[in-house]
Write an enzyme that holds these catalytic residues in place. Structure first.
Site, PDB file in Angstrom:
ATOM      1  N   HIS A 129       0.828  -1.210   0.000  1.00 29.82           N
ATOM      2  CA  HIS A 129       0.000   0.000   0.000  1.00 29.82           C
ATOM      3  C   HIS A 129       0.868   1.268   0.000  1.00 29.82           C
ATOM      4  O   HIS A 129       0.690   2.151  -0.840  1.00 29.82           O
ATOM      5  CB  HIS A 129      -0.926  -0.014   1.221  1.00 29.82           C
ATOM      6  CG  HIS A 129      -1.827   1.180   1.316  1.00 29.82           C
ATOM      7  ND1 HIS A 129      -3.117   1.161   0.841  1.00 29.82           N
ATOM      8  CD2 HIS A 129      -1.626   2.425   1.802  1.00 29.82           C
ATOM      9  CE1 HIS A 129      -3.672   2.348   1.040  1.00 29.82           C
ATOM     10  NE2 HIS A 129      -2.788   3.144   1.631  1.00 29.82           N
ATOM     11  N   GLU A 130       1.799   1.341   0.946  1.00 32.36           N
ATOM     12  CA  GLU A 130       2.619   2.558   1.039  1.00 32.36           C
ATOM     13  C   GLU A 130       3.499   2.721  -0.198  1.00 32.36           C
ATOM     14  O   GLU A 130       3.683   3.826  -0.696  1.00 32.36           O
ATOM     15  CB  GLU A 130       3.472   2.551   2.318  1.00 32.36           C
ATOM     16  CG  GLU A 130       2.679   2.568   3.635  1.00 32.36           C
ATOM     17  CD  GLU A 130       1.678   3.724   3.770  1.00 32.36           C
ATOM     18  OE1 GLU A 130       1.791   4.731   3.047  1.00 32.36           O
ATOM     19  OE2 GLU A 130       0.763   3.595   4.602  1.00 32.36           O
TER      20      GLU A 130
ATOM     21  N   HIS B 225       1.646   4.202  -3.077  1.00 34.38           N
ATOM     22  CA  HIS B 225       1.648   5.672  -3.041  1.00 34.38           C
ATOM     23  C   HIS B 225       2.943   6.225  -3.617  1.00 34.38           C
ATOM     24  O   HIS B 225       2.945   7.194  -4.359  1.00 34.38           O
ATOM     25  CB  HIS B 225       1.511   6.182  -1.597  1.00 34.38           C
ATOM     26  CG  HIS B 225       0.135   6.040  -1.032  1.00 34.38           C
ATOM     27  ND1 HIS B 225      -1.002   6.412  -1.705  1.00 34.38           N
ATOM     28  CD2 HIS B 225      -0.289   5.596   0.189  1.00 34.38           C
ATOM     29  CE1 HIS B 225      -2.068   6.188  -0.942  1.00 34.38           C
ATOM     30  NE2 HIS B 225      -1.660   5.685   0.219  1.00 34.38           N
TER      31      HIS B 225
ATOM     32  N   HIS C  71      -5.629   6.520  -3.139  1.00 37.64           N
ATOM     33  CA  HIS C  71      -6.523   5.534  -2.545  1.00 37.64           C
ATOM     34  C   HIS C  71      -7.578   5.096  -3.554  1.00 37.64           C
ATOM     35  O   HIS C  71      -7.969   5.856  -4.429  1.00 37.64           O
ATOM     36  CB  HIS C  71      -7.175   6.099  -1.274  1.00 37.64           C
ATOM     37  CG  HIS C  71      -6.198   6.154  -0.141  1.00 37.64           C
ATOM     38  ND1 HIS C  71      -6.216   7.117   0.825  1.00 37.64           N
ATOM     39  CD2 HIS C  71      -5.153   5.345   0.156  1.00 37.64           C
ATOM     40  CE1 HIS C  71      -5.223   6.893   1.673  1.00 37.64           C
ATOM     41  NE2 HIS C  71      -4.564   5.836   1.292  1.00 37.64           N
ATOM     42  N   CYS C  72      -8.015   3.842  -3.394  1.00 38.57           N
ATOM     43  CA  CYS C  72      -8.915   3.218  -4.357  1.00 38.57           C
ATOM     44  C   CYS C  72     -10.223   2.883  -3.646  1.00 38.57           C
ATOM     45  O   CYS C  72     -10.233   2.529  -2.468  1.00 38.57           O
ATOM     46  CB  CYS C  72      -8.248   1.957  -4.889  1.00 38.57           C
ATOM     47  SG  CYS C  72      -9.267   1.015  -6.010  1.00 38.57           S
TER      48      CYS C  72
ATOM     49  N   CYS D 179      -9.049  -3.954  -3.053  1.00 38.33           N
ATOM     50  CA  CYS D 179      -7.777  -3.488  -3.627  1.00 38.33           C
ATOM     51  C   CYS D 179      -6.819  -3.086  -2.513  1.00 38.33           C
ATOM     52  O   CYS D 179      -7.222  -2.492  -1.515  1.00 38.33           O
ATOM     53  CB  CYS D 179      -8.042  -2.302  -4.547  1.00 38.33           C
ATOM     54  SG  CYS D 179      -6.550  -1.556  -5.210  1.00 38.33           S
TER      55      CYS D 179
ATOM     56  N   CYS E 119      -5.902  -0.094 -10.743  1.00 43.74           N
ATOM     57  CA  CYS E 119      -4.641   0.329 -10.116  1.00 43.74           C
ATOM     58  C   CYS E 119      -3.446  -0.351 -10.786  1.00 43.74           C
ATOM     59  O   CYS E 119      -2.381   0.256 -10.922  1.00 43.74           O
ATOM     60  CB  CYS E 119      -4.658   0.056  -8.617  1.00 43.74           C
ATOM     61  SG  CYS E 119      -5.765   1.149  -7.711  1.00 43.74           S
TER      62      CYS E 119
HETATM   63 ZN    ZN Z   1      -2.790   5.189   1.884  1.00 41.64          ZN
HETATM   64 ZN    ZN Z   2      -7.486  -0.236  -6.850  1.00 42.64          ZN
END
Ligand code: ZN
Ligand code: ZN
Length: 172
Positions: A127-128, A131, A137-138, A143, A165
């Site tokens: 996740h990080e 970015h 964000h999704c 996701c 994504c």
């Molecule tokens: Zn985030």
């Molecule tokens: Zn996504």
């Protein structure tokens, strides 16, 4: 894509670092290296909160190396407006940091669960780093880029990018 450097900050279990190295190479298709560990970040400690300021750590490690950086700490992190953070990304500096502390069942007084812990660690890291590689964000709750306000959200989502994504990531 550049190389990804995993930087252990303070004492980190080698098994989880090796696991991250293998999984992140698979997820992002980039070369991953585990860098020399850094000392415990006493400079970032806030005694009133008994937590470590994640942004201060990011600023410190930003000067260390070229390529993308993932800092890993086994200390509780915060930013001033929040009670805690699981991690923080600084996309402009091509780096992110994650904390392992709140990903363990034991933190909540529950029995140890190593596979659940590992799943959470990889989700936070992906996740990080998502970015860092330019993703926001999704809305898809499955996701990995879905925002996690709690471990409940983290456990509901997968460690993979949704089709949208994935396309954005490959264009980054
Ligand atoms: Zn985030
Ligand atoms: Zn996504």
């Amino acid at each position: 894509m550049e190389k990804l450097n995993i930087i252990p900050i303070g004492k980190i279990d080698q098994k989880i670092l090796d696991y991250l190295k293998i999984e992140l190479r698979k997820k992002f298709g980039i070369e991953v290296e585990i860098a020399e560990p850094m000392e415990k970040p006493d400079y970032a400690y806030n005694p009133k909160r008994r937590q470590y300021h994640s942004t201060s750590i990011l600023e410190k490690i930003s000067k260390l190396t070229n390529g993308v950086i993932l800092g890993v700490v086994d200390l509780d992190l915060y930013v001033p407006d929040l009670n805690f953070v699981f991690g923080e990304a600084a996309p402009l500096m091509r780096m992110a940091i994650i904390s392992l502390v709140r990903l363990r069942q034991e933190y909540y007084g529950l029995p140890k669960n190593e596979s659940l812990f590992r799943e959470r660690v990889i989700k936070e890291a992906v996740h990080e780093l998502g970015h860092v590689f330019g993703l926001n964000h999704c809305r898809d709750p499955k996701c990995v880029m879905h925002f996690s306000n709690s471990l409940f959200d983290t456990d509901k989502k997968s460690s993979s990018f949704c089709p949208k994504c994935s396309v954005r990531l490959s264009n980054c």
